[in-house]
Design an enzyme around this catalytic site. Structure first.
Site, PDB file in Angstrom:
ATOM      1  N   ASP A  13     130.611   2.859  51.247  1.00  0.00           N
ATOM      2  CA  ASP A  13     130.737   1.813  50.224  1.00  0.00           C
ATOM      3  C   ASP A  13     132.044   1.910  49.445  1.00  0.00           C
ATOM      4  OD1 ASP A  13     128.181   1.027  51.012  1.00  0.00           O
ATOM      5  OD2 ASP A  13     127.231   2.369  49.553  1.00  0.00           O
ATOM      6  N   HIS A  41     128.770  -4.160  54.544  1.00  0.00           N
ATOM      7  CA  HIS A  41     130.063  -4.432  53.903  1.00  0.00           C
ATOM      8  C   HIS A  41     129.991  -5.794  53.242  1.00  0.00           C
ATOM      9  CE1 HIS A  41     131.202  -1.128  56.407  1.00  0.00           C
ATOM     10  NE2 HIS A  41     131.225  -1.832  57.520  1.00  0.00           N
ATOM     11  N   ARG A 303     119.610  -0.073  46.564  1.00  0.00           N
ATOM     12  CA  ARG A 303     119.334   1.094  45.711  1.00  0.00           C
ATOM     13  C   ARG A 303     120.502   1.291  44.752  1.00  0.00           C
ATOM     14  NH1 ARG A 303     118.516   5.693  50.152  1.00  0.00           N
ATOM     15  NH2 ARG A 303     120.049   4.407  51.194  1.00  0.00           N
TER      16      ARG A 303
HETATM   17  P1  GDP Z   1     131.914  -0.864  52.354  1.00  0.00           P
HETATM   18  O1  GDP Z   1     130.569  -0.539  52.894  1.00  0.00           O
HETATM   19  O2  GDP Z   1     132.834   0.309  52.341  1.00  0.00           O
HETATM   20  O3  GDP Z   1     132.535  -2.048  53.017  1.00  0.00           O
HETATM   21  O4  GDP Z   1     131.710  -1.245  50.821  1.00  0.00           O
HETATM   22  P2  GDP Z   1     130.560  -2.196  50.215  1.00  0.00           P
HETATM   23  O5  GDP Z   1     130.902  -3.605  50.544  1.00  0.00           O
HETATM   24  O6  GDP Z   1     129.218  -1.699  50.579  1.00  0.00           O
HETATM   25  O7  GDP Z   1     130.726  -1.891  48.672  1.00  0.00           O
HETATM   26  C1  GDP Z   1     131.899  -2.184  47.984  1.00  0.00           C
HETATM   27  C2  GDP Z   1     131.575  -3.208  46.883  1.00  0.00           C
HETATM   28  O8  GDP Z   1     132.686  -3.339  46.016  1.00  0.00           O
HETATM   29  C3  GDP Z   1     131.325  -4.610  47.415  1.00  0.00           C
HETATM   30  O9  GDP Z   1     130.403  -5.240  46.574  1.00  0.00           O
HETATM   31  C4  GDP Z   1     132.691  -5.292  47.319  1.00  0.00           C
HETATM   32  O10 GDP Z   1     132.599  -6.687  47.154  1.00  0.00           O
HETATM   33  C5  GDP Z   1     133.217  -4.650  46.071  1.00  0.00           C
HETATM   34  N1  GDP Z   1     134.692  -4.442  46.038  1.00  0.00           N
HETATM   35  C6  GDP Z   1     135.528  -4.098  47.044  1.00  0.00           C
HETATM   36  N2  GDP Z   1     136.769  -3.872  46.571  1.00  0.00           N
HETATM   37  C7  GDP Z   1     136.715  -4.085  45.230  1.00  0.00           C
HETATM   38  C8  GDP Z   1     137.663  -3.973  44.172  1.00  0.00           C
HETATM   39  O11 GDP Z   1     138.819  -3.616  44.369  1.00  0.00           O
HETATM   40  N3  GDP Z   1     137.210  -4.243  42.903  1.00  0.00           N
HETATM   41  C9  GDP Z   1     135.921  -4.614  42.643  1.00  0.00           C
HETATM   42  N4  GDP Z   1     135.575  -4.834  41.384  1.00  0.00           N
HETATM   43  N5  GDP Z   1     135.004  -4.732  43.620  1.00  0.00           N
HETATM   44  C10 GDP Z   1     135.396  -4.446  44.886  1.00  0.00           C
HETATM   45  P1  IMO Z   2     128.696   1.692  54.632  1.00  0.00           P
HETATM   46  O1  IMO Z   2     129.214   1.407  56.019  1.00  0.00           O
HETATM   47  C1  IMO Z   2     126.465   4.315  51.884  1.00  0.00           C
HETATM   48  C2  IMO Z   2     123.667   7.103  53.748  1.00  0.00           C
HETATM   49  C3  IMO Z   2     122.227   6.849  53.350  1.00  0.00           C
HETATM   50  C4  IMO Z   2     121.683   8.263  53.418  1.00  0.00           C
HETATM   51  C5  IMO Z   2     122.398   8.841  54.632  1.00  0.00           C
HETATM   52  C6  IMO Z   2     121.601   8.793  55.919  1.00  0.00           C
HETATM   53  O2  IMO Z   2     128.194   0.487  53.960  1.00  0.00           O
HETATM   54  O3  IMO Z   2     129.673   2.488  53.853  1.00  0.00           O
HETATM   55  P2  IMO Z   2     121.000   6.795  57.582  1.00  0.00           P
HETATM   56  O4  IMO Z   2     120.197   5.566  57.366  1.00  0.00           O
HETATM   57  O5  IMO Z   2     122.397   6.539  58.012  1.00  0.00           O
HETATM   58  O6  IMO Z   2     120.318   7.804  58.458  1.00  0.00           O
HETATM   59  O7  IMO Z   2     121.058   7.491  56.114  1.00  0.00           O
HETATM   60  O8  IMO Z   2     123.581   8.080  54.779  1.00  0.00           O
HETATM   61  N1  IMO Z   2     124.388   5.938  54.290  1.00  0.00           N
HETATM   62  C7  IMO Z   2     125.228   5.189  53.588  1.00  0.00           C
HETATM   63  N2  IMO Z   2     125.563   5.225  52.287  1.00  0.00           N
HETATM   64  N3  IMO Z   2     127.055   3.395  52.700  1.00  0.00           N
HETATM   65  C8  IMO Z   2     126.753   3.377  54.011  1.00  0.00           C
HETATM   66  O9  IMO Z   2     127.377   2.577  54.900  1.00  0.00           O
HETATM   67  C9  IMO Z   2     125.783   4.273  54.503  1.00  0.00           C
HETATM   68  N4  IMO Z   2     125.245   4.497  55.711  1.00  0.00           N
HETATM   69  C10 IMO Z   2     124.406   5.521  55.581  1.00  0.00           C
HETATM   70  O10 IMO Z   2     122.149   6.309  52.047  1.00  0.00           O
HETATM   71  O11 IMO Z   2     122.083   8.989  52.294  1.00  0.00           O
HETATM   72 MG    MG Z   3     128.584  -0.521  52.248  1.00  0.00          MG
END
Ligand code: GDP
Ligand code: IMO
Ligand code: MG
Length: 430
Positions: A13, A41, A303
């Site tokens: 994330d 994402h 979560r």
């Molecule tokens: P990923 O799994 O690594 O692609 O990340 P996620 O999308 O799960 O979580 C990142 C969150 O931060 C998402 O809700 C994005 O829309 C948001 N986001 C990404 N870059 C930025 C940023 O530079 N600033 C802010 N405020 N939000 C961001």
């Molecule tokens: P992105 O690609 C955050 C975490 C789960 C748990 C552990 C194992 O969005 O960054 P799993 O279901 O993979 O066996 O869970 O890994 N986890 C993540 N946490 N972002 C993710 O993906 C995750 N993928 C798995 O929360 O702690």
């Molecule tokens: Mg993510």
């Protein structure tokens, strides 16, 4: 540069999707090479929010080819649902999907096992996403997994499936004490999605090899983060795949000499979903404030994410493990108004200062972070589009993060929207 990998340097994330979306504008092909729909994402384009799970985050750019490679594990039902939702909300053309024959299927019995095991572990649970990822990779390693190529011959697929299901159902009933999965229902459901999936199937390795020869630009999209890597993360609180840049080769069939650059993505602070050590976790009200301001709730499971200070020891290790030459620092805007800021620069272990550490959970439980304080800033950053538009203290903070992590600064995120980013260096344009 023609081939770039994007990887997470923390616990997932980090905002990988947003950076992949940005880089995809200059790519021809975007490839997922590990993980499954445990990834989520979030992309914000023209004010609309999209969450991609299995489909690569380049999908929202028309014409880009979206490859789901051999190293992934794919829930066929989740994939069809995701494609349908992208078609409905983003006019997505699904003929751009290429799904590897060699990718493994995540089945409902994998999900059932994942959930029942977590429930039985009680307070020792890993906090998985519950999508069956671990059990699917277990079958892969046990050489009993089902692959998409198996769907070509449905009779033999059905035999393998029934064999697996009989064994899993014994385990579900006798050991985990939960309901078994119905064979008839599962087979009917698979017959339905099979028709949808067959047109996507492809020898993606051969496809990529040809594309590289033709000079196409390929972006490899890492899922999760280095601290969740099965070998180098905070084991056992990790996911079940390799999440580092090395996994690009095993998971897509790209030969190692063909990768031109690796970009590490890091948040300007740290977050983690699920259980496991988190040395810099902020347990005070400040953590709650950052969670709200950063919208730190899981994109997959909703979560609340745990919040912490930036940990340079972990990021330095991630930069090394991934061979990342540069870092994109996301969510700097969220730190506006937090003054002073803290960065963990080293750990104290048995009275000694350590700056490098292997990350198993057992070790991390014994350390104490050593912090450096930096002055914060109070101006909102959302409108900044060049480095010089940032307040001095914000510039100093990201520069210090990169210096401690031993990587160049390539981008800074200042908001969730597609254009809210300061691009210092785009490797595709070098
Ligand atoms: P990923 O799994 O690594 O692609 O990340 P996620 O999308 O799960 O979580 C990142 C969150 O931060 C998402 O809700 C994005 O829309 C948001 N986001 C990404 N870059 C930025 C940023 O530079 N600033 C802010 N405020 N939000 C961001
Ligand atoms: P992105 O690609 C955050 C975490 C789960 C748990 C552990 C194992 O969005 O960054 P799993 O279901 O993979 O066996 O869970 O890994 N986890 C993540 N946490 N972002 C993710 O993906 C995750 N993928 C798995 O929360 O702690
Ligand atoms: Mg993510």
């Amino acid at each position: 540069m023609k081939t770039i990998a994007v990887v997470g340097t923390q616990w997932g994330d980090e905002g990988k999707g947003k950076i992949v979306d940005l880089l995809a504008a200059d790519a021809d092909i975007v490839v997922r090479f590990q993980g499954g729909n445990n990834a989520a994402h979030t992309l914000v384009v023209d004010g609309k929010k999209f969450v991609v799970r299995l489909v690569p985050a380049g999908a929202l750019h028309p014409g880009k080819i979206c490859v789901i490679g051999p190293g992934t594990v794919v829930d066929p039902f989740a994939l069809v649902e995701e494609i349908d939702s992208l078609k409905a909300c983003a006019n997505f053309d699904d003929s751009r999907i290429k799904l590897s024959y060699d990718a493994h299927l995540v089945m409902p019995y994998h999900r059932a096992i994942d959930r029942a095991r977590e429930a039985s572990l009680g307070k020792n649970a890993i906090g998985t996403t519950g999508f069956g990822i671990g059990p699917a990779y277990e079958d892969k390693a046990a050489r009993s997994g089902l692959r998409f190529a198996d769907l070509l011959d449905f009779r033999s697929f059905r035999q393998k499936l029934e064999r697996n299901l009989a064994e899993k159902n014994r385990y579900l009933k006798a050991v985990l004490k939960v309901e078994p999965v119905s064979s008839d229902d599962l087979i009917k459901a698979i017959q339905r999605v099979r028709r949808r999936l067959l047109p996507y199937l492809c020898d993606t390795t051969e496809y990529l090899s040809k594309a590289l020869k033709e000079g196409k630009r390929v972006l490899f999209e890492g899922a999760h983060g280095t601290m969740l890597d099965i070998d180098y993360g905070t084991y056992p609180f990790v996911t079940s795949s390799s999440c580092i840049a090395g996994a690009v080769f095993a998971g897509s069939g790209l030969p190692p000499r063909c990768l031109d650059a690796v970009i590490g993505i890091t948040k300007a602070y740290a977050t983690r979903v699920g259980a496991g050590p988190f040395p810099t976790e902020i347990k005070s009200k400040l953590g709650e404030r950052l969670r709200e301001e950063g919208g730190e709730y899981g994109s997959a499971t909703h979560r609340p994410r745990r919040i912490g200070w930036f940990d340079a020891v972990l990021t330095r290790r991630a930069v090394y493990l991934n061979g990342a030459s540069e870092l994109a620092v996301t969510k700097l805007d969220v730190l506006t108004g937090i003054d002073p800021l803290r960065i963990c620069v080293a750990y104290e272990l048995k009275g000694q200062r350590v700056e490098e550490l292997s990350l198993s959970a057992a070790r991390l439980d014994k350390i104490k972070p050593i912090y450096e304080e930096m002055p914060g800033w109070h101006e909102p950053l959302a409108q900044a589009r060049t480095f010089s538009e940032l307040p001095l203290n914000a510039r100093r903070y990201v520069e210090r993060i990169c210096e401690l992590s031993r990587a160049r600064l390539s981008m800074i995120g200042v908001g969730a929207a597609r254009d809210q980013v300061i691009v210092i260096r785009n490797p595709f344009r070098e």
